[in-house]
Design a protein around this motif. Structure first.
Motif, PDB file in Angstrom:
ATOM      1  N   SER A   1       0.832  -1.221   0.000  1.00 12.68           N
ATOM      2  CA  SER A   1       0.000   0.000   0.000  1.00 12.68           C
ATOM      3  C   SER A   1       0.855   1.255   0.000  1.00 12.68           C
ATOM      4  O   SER A   1       0.577   2.210  -0.734  1.00 12.68           O
ATOM      5  N   ARG A   2       1.897   1.253   0.840  1.00 13.28           N
ATOM      6  CA  ARG A   2       2.767   2.444   0.898  1.00 13.28           C
ATOM      7  C   ARG A   2       3.435   2.693  -0.451  1.00 13.28           C
ATOM      8  O   ARG A   2       3.489   3.824  -0.934  1.00 13.28           O
ATOM      9  N   ALA A   3       3.935   1.592  -1.070  1.00  8.96           N
ATOM     10  CA  ALA A   3       4.633   1.742  -2.361  1.00  8.96           C
ATOM     11  C   ALA A   3       3.669   2.227  -3.441  1.00  8.96           C
ATOM     12  O   ALA A   3       4.003   3.110  -4.237  1.00  8.96           O
ATOM     13  N   VAL A   4       2.466   1.659  -3.462  1.00 10.40           N
ATOM     14  CA  VAL A   4       1.482   2.046  -4.481  1.00 10.40           C
ATOM     15  C   VAL A   4       1.054   3.501  -4.257  1.00 10.40           C
ATOM     16  O   VAL A   4       0.977   4.295  -5.204  1.00 10.40           O
ATOM     17  N   ALA A   5       0.804   3.869  -3.007  1.00 12.29           N
ATOM     18  CA  ALA A   5       0.390   5.251  -2.706  1.00 12.29           C
ATOM     19  C   ALA A   5       1.480   6.232  -3.130  1.00 12.29           C
ATOM     20  O   ALA A   5       1.192   7.287  -3.704  1.00 12.29           O
ATOM     21  N   GLN A   6       2.720   5.846  -2.879  1.00 12.71           N
ATOM     22  CA  GLN A   6       3.829   6.731  -3.239  1.00 12.71           C
ATOM     23  C   GLN A   6       3.896   6.919  -4.757  1.00 12.71           C
ATOM     24  O   GLN A   6       4.052   8.034  -5.246  1.00 12.71           O
ATOM     25  N   GLN A   7       3.732   5.806  -5.489  1.00 15.01           N
ATOM     26  CA  GLN A   7       3.803   5.913  -6.960  1.00 15.01           C
ATOM     27  C   GLN A   7       2.655   6.740  -7.520  1.00 15.01           C
ATOM     28  O   GLN A   7       2.800   7.432  -8.517  1.00 15.01           O
ATOM     29  N   LEU A   8       1.496   6.631  -6.882  1.00 13.09           N
ATOM     30  CA  LEU A   8       0.329   7.374  -7.373  1.00 13.09           C
ATOM     31  C   LEU A   8       0.297   8.816  -6.857  1.00 13.09           C
ATOM     32  O   LEU A   8      -0.466   9.636  -7.362  1.00 13.09           O
ATOM     33  N   GLY A   9       1.069   9.078  -5.796  1.00 19.91           N
ATOM     34  CA  GLY A   9       1.001  10.393  -5.150  1.00 19.91           C
ATOM     35  C   GLY A   9      -0.284  10.536  -4.344  1.00 19.91           C
ATOM     36  O   GLY A   9      -0.810  11.641  -4.178  1.00 19.91           O
ATOM     37  N   TRP A  10      -0.804   9.404  -3.848  1.00 15.95           N
ATOM     38  CA  TRP A  10      -2.044   9.409  -3.069  1.00 15.95           C
ATOM     39  C   TRP A  10      -1.734   9.337  -1.572  1.00 15.95           C
ATOM     40  O   TRP A  10      -0.617   9.012  -1.164  1.00 15.95           O
ATOM     41  N   HIS A  11      -2.736   9.601  -0.765  1.00 15.51           N
ATOM     42  CA  HIS A  11      -2.603   9.455   0.682  1.00 15.51           C
ATOM     43  C   HIS A  11      -2.663   7.968   1.032  1.00 15.51           C
ATOM     44  O   HIS A  11      -3.122   7.145   0.237  1.00 15.51           O
TER      45      HIS A  11
END
Ligand SMILES: Nc1ncnc2c1ncn2[C@@H]1O[C@H](COP(=O)(O)OP(=O)(O)OP(=O)(O)O)[C@@H](O)[C@H]1O
Ligand SMILES: Nc1ccn([C@H]2C[C@H](O)[C@@H](COP(=O)(O)O)O2)c(=O)n1
Length: 225
Positions: A22-32
């Motif tokens: 989740s952290r990696a995906v959020a970081q790539q998307l620029g999401w919270h």
């Protein structure tokens, strides 16, 4: 209007890799990012500080309302402040996980944490990890993932993680704890651990972190939705 803010939910049992992915995906998307387990762990830790009995439902519900939980994203690592104290390391212990799992079975505790979780739905988007993100908290999420891995692999991941931190543990003990937590989380009456009907199930056994991140990102048709 928060309901128009896109949400990706990632649910699954302990050690399936929800937080990492989740952290990696959020970081790539620029999401919270919402680590919903941290909220339950924070209440468990606060209850421990107050010396509360884990069988005293009323006291635990009051403790849930009274506990302040804040996330500090300013450094390299997400820090969690419980009642103003940095409790990040204490939150990650197996003791805190077990307390959280016990407390999470109390319906009034879950109800008290609902709005706090939904408040994370802020533009440009949210990746939320937990046990009931896709079923209860964000049932209208645009994308839902349910991560799994064999109990043996999850215990092995946890073993390596704790060994790296210098914590002394045994594989047998960790496997027992993981199976006990799976059983408690999946068999409780309210919001049990289970995949939402519309969730994509990904078995991560034998799959590296990068491969799983790519599989999750591939579910979002345009990555800057
Ligand atoms: N696909 C994977 N392959 C190998 N190791 C992984 C994988 N995913 C996560 N890990 C490692 O497994 C450990 C546990 O992962 P993580 O904390 O993300 O799991 P979790 O599902 O969030 O667990 P919990 O619910 O207990 O918080 C971490 O050390 C992480 O680096
Ligand atoms: N959405 C959630 C998140 C967590 N819990 C409970 C059950 C877990 O065993 C415990 C700790 O969660 P973790 O940090 O390991 O993800 O908290 C829950 O019931 N619902």
């Amino acid at each position: 209007m928060t309901a128009t803010v896109p949400v990706l939910t990632i649910d699954g049992p302990s050690g399936s890799g929800k937080g990492t992915i989740s952290r990696a995906v959020a970081q790539q998307l620029g999401w919270h990012y919402l680590d919903s387990g941290a909220l339950y762990r924070a209440v468990g830790v606060a209850a421990g500080w107050a010396d509360l009995d884990l069988d005293d439902g009323g006291a635990l519900v009051r403790c849930t309302f009274d506990t302040t939980i804040a996330f500090d994203e300013s450094g390299d690592e997400l820090r969690v402040l419980v009642n103003g104290h940095d409790a990040t390391d204490e939150l990650r212990t197996e003791t805190a996980g077990a307390a959280a799992s016990a407390i999470a079975a109390i319906p009034e505790v879950r109800a008290a944490l609902k709005d706090r979780q939904r408040a994370f739905r802020v533009a440009p988007g949210l990746v939320a990890d937990g046990r009931d993100m896709g079923t209860v908290i964000f049932p209208d999420a645009g994308w839902k993932v349910f991560l799994t891995a064999s109990a043996e692999e999850r215990a092995d991941r946890r073993y390596k993680q704790l060994k790296n931190k210098g914590v002394s543990v045994t594989m047998d003990g960790l496997l027992r704890e993981i199976l006990a937590r799976d059983a408690r989380d999946a068999n409780r009456a309210v919001a049990p651990l289970r995949p939402a009907e519309d969730a994509v199930r990904i078995d991560t056994t034998g799959q590296g972190i990068e491969a799983v991140v790519e599989r999750v990102l591939a579910l979002l048709p345009a990555r800057n939705v």
